[in-house]
Write a protein that holds these residues in place. Structure first.
Motif: not given
Length: 273
Positions: A182-183, A190-195, A199-204, A246-253
């Motif tokens: 899913y990730y 470098l912002t991968f860790n933040y998202v 994502g981990s908290y959102h997925a409980r 937001f977490l389901r968006e493609d955030m990659r350049g």
């Protein structure tokens, strides 16, 4: 006792850190090697001899832990290297993935109390924290410490959970939790860790922190602090407003179909204890 231990892969992302990655491998003393099945250095197309230096030190240092020297097929960024390592670890049947940055700021030996006590068993994400009771900072500026604490507080407020660190150089993940890729669309930078944390908290998922030591000596930073700070705030704001969408968006350049690479060196012979 040995039969009950999980199969752990230590993933060491490395970019332009030939001097530091050898010291990271020096951390693998007998106690560490008793727990770690395999260490993999993932070189993200370094322009120096980072991978060669890592291979040479692994030959000298690792007697019970297997070693893999891997080079990405493209420059995937730190987040992309994480994705390559997660996919490899899952495909190879490992139970846990430990992330240990190759710049020698964190120390894998700080994980040993969590392993030896069995504390890792009841968590999905066991995250090293620089800013909790028991942590040790060496050479880290007061200004950056305050900045990190402020960001930890902001993310805690939005996530509704106490966050002690948004991303240190030492984390451990239970791989059954991450088999669903899913990730893949999370940022490759470098912002991968933040998202990933959001994502981990959102997925409980079960997230727990533990104190680590952290030092800054001769490391070369690739972070433009102010640009990074604003980018992280933007990510947090978008998550606050849209959460799962937001977490389901493609955030990659740049969208890579696969985060592939080549095994350029493998050390499979392990000395018997």
């Amino acid at each position: 006792m040995a039969d009950t231990k999980p199969r752990i892969l230590v993933f060491i992302p490395a970019y332009r850190c030939a001097d530091q990655v050898t010291r990271v491998l020096d951390q693998f003393d007998a106690r560490v090697q008793a727990w770690i099945d395999t260490a993999i250095v993932v070189d993200n197309r370094s322009p120096d001899n980072t991978l060669d230096a890592a291979v040479a030190r692994a030959r000298e240092r690792l007697t019970r832990t297997r070693f893999i020297g891997w080079r990405n097929d493209d420059n995937y960024g730190l987040g992309g290297s994480h994705k390559a390592a997660f996919r490899y670890a899952i495909e190879q049947g490992f139970d846990y993935l430990v992330v240990l940055h190759g710049d020698d700021q964190a120390d894998v030996r700080d994980l040993l109390p969590q392993l030896e006590s069995g504390a890792y068993r009841d968590t999905d994400c066991l995250l090293g924290a620089r800013f909790m009771r028991g942590s040790r900072l060496l050479g880290y500026s007061f200004v950056r410490t305050i900045g990190n604490r402020v960001y930890n507080a902001l993310f805690s407020l939005v996530a509704g959970r106490r966050i002690h660190d948004l991303g240190s150089g030492l984390n451990m993940y239970r791989l059954t939790t991450f088999r669903d890729f899913y990730y893949k669309g999370f940022p490759d930078d470098l912002t991968f860790n933040y998202v990933m944390l959001l994502g981990s908290y959102h997925a409980r998922q079960r997230v727990r922190y533990f104190p680590i030591s952290w030092r800054e000596e001769d490391q070369v930073s690739n972070v433009r602090l102010f640009r990074q700070a604003f980018k992280v705030l933007s990510l947090l704001g978008r998550f606050m407003l849209r959460r799962g969408t937001f977490l389901r968006e493609d955030m990659r350049g740049k969208a890579f179909e696969r985060y592939s690479g080549q095994v350029v060196y493998r050390q499979d012979t392990v000395a018997q204890p």
